[in-house]
Design a protein around this motif. Sequence first.
Motif, PDB file in Angstrom:
ATOM      1  N   ALA A   1       0.163  -2.479   3.104  1.00 45.74           N
ATOM      2  CA  ALA A   1      -1.132  -3.154   2.995  1.00 45.74           C
ATOM      3  C   ALA A   1      -2.207  -2.267   2.378  1.00 45.74           C
ATOM      4  O   ALA A   1      -3.239  -2.770   1.925  1.00 45.74           O
ATOM      5  CB  ALA A   1      -1.597  -3.632   4.372  1.00 45.74           C
ATOM      6  N   GLN A   2      -1.972  -0.970   2.338  1.00 37.68           N
ATOM      7  CA  GLN A   2      -2.943  -0.067   1.720  1.00 37.68           C
ATOM      8  C   GLN A   2      -2.935  -0.190   0.196  1.00 37.68           C
ATOM      9  O   GLN A   2      -3.866   0.258  -0.467  1.00 37.68           O
ATOM     10  CB  GLN A   2      -2.647   1.376   2.132  1.00 37.68           C
ATOM     11  CG  GLN A   2      -2.795   1.623   3.617  1.00 37.68           C
ATOM     12  CD  GLN A   2      -2.335   3.012   4.024  1.00 37.68           C
ATOM     13  OE1 GLN A   2      -3.137   3.885   4.324  1.00 37.68           O
ATOM     14  NE2 GLN A   2      -1.036   3.220   4.016  1.00 37.68           N
ATOM     15  N   THR A   3      -1.884  -0.815  -0.344  1.00 38.07           N
ATOM     16  CA  THR A   3      -1.744  -0.950  -1.796  1.00 38.07           C
ATOM     17  C   THR A   3      -1.636  -2.407  -2.239  1.00 38.07           C
ATOM     18  O   THR A   3      -2.249  -2.812  -3.219  1.00 38.07           O
ATOM     19  CB  THR A   3      -0.495  -0.195  -2.285  1.00 38.07           C
ATOM     20  OG1 THR A   3      -0.593   1.172  -1.888  1.00 38.07           O
ATOM     21  CG2 THR A   3      -0.359  -0.279  -3.799  1.00 38.07           C
ATOM     22  N   LEU A   4      -0.852  -3.201  -1.501  1.00 42.66           N
ATOM     23  CA  LEU A   4      -0.533  -4.559  -1.926  1.00 42.66           C
ATOM     24  C   LEU A   4      -1.593  -5.564  -1.495  1.00 42.66           C
ATOM     25  O   LEU A   4      -2.342  -5.324  -0.548  1.00 42.66           O
ATOM     26  CB  LEU A   4       0.827  -4.973  -1.367  1.00 42.66           C
ATOM     27  CG  LEU A   4       2.010  -4.052  -1.668  1.00 42.66           C
ATOM     28  CD1 LEU A   4       3.289  -4.638  -1.080  1.00 42.66           C
ATOM     29  CD2 LEU A   4       2.158  -3.826  -3.164  1.00 42.66           C
ATOM     30  N   THR A   5      -1.613  -6.696  -2.164  1.00 36.25           N
ATOM     31  CA  THR A   5      -2.506  -7.787  -1.792  1.00 36.25           C
ATOM     32  C   THR A   5      -1.928  -8.544  -0.604  1.00 36.25           C
ATOM     33  O   THR A   5      -0.745  -8.407  -0.271  1.00 36.25           O
ATOM     34  CB  THR A   5      -2.696  -8.763  -2.960  1.00 36.25           C
ATOM     35  OG1 THR A   5      -1.416  -9.345  -3.274  1.00 36.25           O
ATOM     36  CG2 THR A   5      -3.255  -8.060  -4.189  1.00 36.25           C
ATOM     37  N   VAL A   6      -2.763  -9.368   0.010  1.00 36.55           N
ATOM     38  CA  VAL A   6      -2.317 -10.179   1.140  1.00 36.55           C
ATOM     39  C   VAL A   6      -1.194 -11.123   0.713  1.00 36.55           C
ATOM     40  O   VAL A   6      -0.215 -11.311   1.442  1.00 36.55           O
ATOM     41  CB  VAL A   6      -3.500 -10.982   1.715  1.00 36.55           C
ATOM     42  CG1 VAL A   6      -3.020 -11.962   2.777  1.00 36.55           C
ATOM     43  CG2 VAL A   6      -4.537 -10.041   2.298  1.00 36.55           C
ATOM     44  N   SER A   7      -1.328 -11.724  -0.464  1.00 39.54           N
ATOM     45  CA  SER A   7      -0.304 -12.662  -0.923  1.00 39.54           C
ATOM     46  C   SER A   7       1.042 -11.970  -1.119  1.00 39.54           C
ATOM     47  O   SER A   7       2.094 -12.512  -0.753  1.00 39.54           O
ATOM     48  CB  SER A   7      -0.748 -13.342  -2.218  1.00 39.54           C
ATOM     49  OG  SER A   7      -1.075 -12.392  -3.216  1.00 39.54           O
ATOM     50  N   MET A   8       1.025 -10.767  -1.673  1.00 43.14           N
ATOM     51  CA  MET A   8       2.274 -10.027  -1.854  1.00 43.14           C
ATOM     52  C   MET A   8       2.898  -9.680  -0.508  1.00 43.14           C
ATOM     53  O   MET A   8       4.120  -9.796  -0.326  1.00 43.14           O
ATOM     54  CB  MET A   8       2.028  -8.762  -2.673  1.00 43.14           C
ATOM     55  CG  MET A   8       1.667  -9.029  -4.125  1.00 43.14           C
ATOM     56  SD  MET A   8       1.392  -7.512  -5.075  1.00 43.14           S
ATOM     57  CE  MET A   8       3.075  -6.914  -5.258  1.00 43.14           C
ATOM     58  N   LEU A   9       2.085  -9.260   0.447  1.00 42.02           N
ATOM     59  CA  LEU A   9       2.596  -8.941   1.782  1.00 42.02           C
ATOM     60  C   LEU A   9       3.229 -10.165   2.427  1.00 42.02           C
ATOM     61  O   LEU A   9       4.300 -10.080   3.033  1.00 42.02           O
ATOM     62  CB  LEU A   9       1.451  -8.427   2.665  1.00 42.02           C
ATOM     63  CG  LEU A   9       0.878  -7.052   2.327  1.00 42.02           C
ATOM     64  CD1 LEU A   9      -0.401  -6.812   3.109  1.00 42.02           C
ATOM     65  CD2 LEU A   9       1.892  -5.953   2.629  1.00 42.02           C
ATOM     66  N   ALA A  10       2.557 -11.312   2.294  1.00 45.09           N
ATOM     67  CA  ALA A  10       3.068 -12.538   2.909  1.00 45.09           C
ATOM     68  C   ALA A  10       4.394 -12.965   2.290  1.00 45.09           C
ATOM     69  O   ALA A  10       5.307 -13.416   2.995  1.00 45.09           O
ATOM     70  CB  ALA A  10       2.031 -13.653   2.764  1.00 45.09           C
ATOM     71  N   ILE A  11       4.511 -12.835   0.988  1.00 42.09           N
ATOM     72  CA  ILE A  11       5.756 -13.225   0.312  1.00 42.09           C
ATOM     73  C   ILE A  11       6.895 -12.281   0.685  1.00 42.09           C
ATOM     74  O   ILE A  11       8.029 -12.717   0.926  1.00 42.09           O
ATOM     75  CB  ILE A  11       5.544 -13.265  -1.213  1.00 42.09           C
ATOM     76  CG1 ILE A  11       4.548 -14.374  -1.573  1.00 42.09           C
ATOM     77  CG2 ILE A  11       6.869 -13.500  -1.943  1.00 42.09           C
ATOM     78  CD1 ILE A  11       4.067 -14.335  -3.002  1.00 42.09           C
ATOM     79  N   LEU A  12       6.614 -10.987   0.765  1.00 43.76           N
ATOM     80  CA  LEU A  12       7.639 -10.032   1.190  1.00 43.76           C
ATOM     81  C   LEU A  12       8.086 -10.327   2.617  1.00 43.76           C
ATOM     82  O   LEU A  12       9.273 -10.201   2.952  1.00 43.76           O
ATOM     83  CB  LEU A  12       7.107  -8.602   1.076  1.00 43.76           C
ATOM     84  CG  LEU A  12       6.889  -8.082  -0.348  1.00 43.76           C
ATOM     85  CD1 LEU A  12       6.224  -6.712  -0.318  1.00 43.76           C
ATOM     86  CD2 LEU A  12       8.197  -8.013  -1.119  1.00 43.76           C
ATOM     87  N   ASN A  13       7.138 -10.719   3.456  1.00 46.23           N
ATOM     88  CA  ASN A  13       7.467 -11.090   4.836  1.00 46.23           C
ATOM     89  C   ASN A  13       8.429 -12.271   4.870  1.00 46.23           C
ATOM     90  O   ASN A  13       9.315 -12.351   5.728  1.00 46.23           O
ATOM     91  CB  ASN A  13       6.172 -11.427   5.579  1.00 46.23           C
ATOM     92  CG  ASN A  13       6.393 -11.577   7.076  1.00 46.23           C
ATOM     93  OD1 ASN A  13       7.338 -11.048   7.632  1.00 46.23           O
ATOM     94  ND2 ASN A  13       5.516 -12.313   7.730  1.00 46.23           N
TER      95      ASN A  13
END
Length: 275
Positions: free
Chosen positions: A64-76
Amino acid sequence: MRIAAPTFGPAYLIEFRVSFAALALLVIALYLKQYLHFRAHARHYFILGLLNTALPFVLFVYAAQTLTVSMLAILNATAAIWGALIAFFWHRTPLSAKSLIGMVLGVCGVVILVGWDQTLISEKLIWSVLAGVLAAVSYEIASNYAKNAPQIPAFDNAHGSMWAAVVWLLPLLPFVPMRAVPDSTEISAVIALGVICTGIAYLLYFRLISEVGAASALSVTFLIPLFGIIWGYLILDEQVGLNTLGGMVLVLTGTMLVTGFSPATLQAERTTRSQ
């Protein structure tokens, strides 16, 4: 998590998150008079607390220190895809042609999510994406472990594993310090993350599984990326690129193929439960 990560860092943010969650569950347990016998199943709680909470949470904060919220959610949302692969090696669960196609689509979705412009790809970005993927893998290792784990009420699993996660994270604190003094917004974000997005969310999710079944509960997988994109755009002014949308479509399609999830599955389950 995205708001608080740059200041708190992975260790302190998650230590506070699981502490607030554990305290919230403790208050609920006292109200319900549902006492936790931690020592009787300590080994189970520590395994679950590590694989399903402490490790994936820390990895997601690092990302989360680098990626956007949308990227984090998709990886999840890739968790179910890795779960099928883990089940194949762990439990010898056969992989169907649909599952294999779904895995390929999921991996392609992650690649597209990262992007194809090499001038924009940094080493930090790659490590952050890898951390997000490993967090999803950790969730599914925990899920596969749970198949042969002691049969314990869902509330106790949530409550006990949260306290175990508190203990797991304590040794990290001296080595991964906070980056700065948090402001009121960041502190509020951590409290909300612990109490609402972890403690109360765990209770809602486990109750959802017991009341409507696992297939219906699985639908949350398809909502996380959608809302991740919406909140990131509305609250943090994050831009939504074609790679984000393309990656999301491939990951969710892959997840649907791997899990066999479909609206028809939901209807069939509702029909069965009503009979």
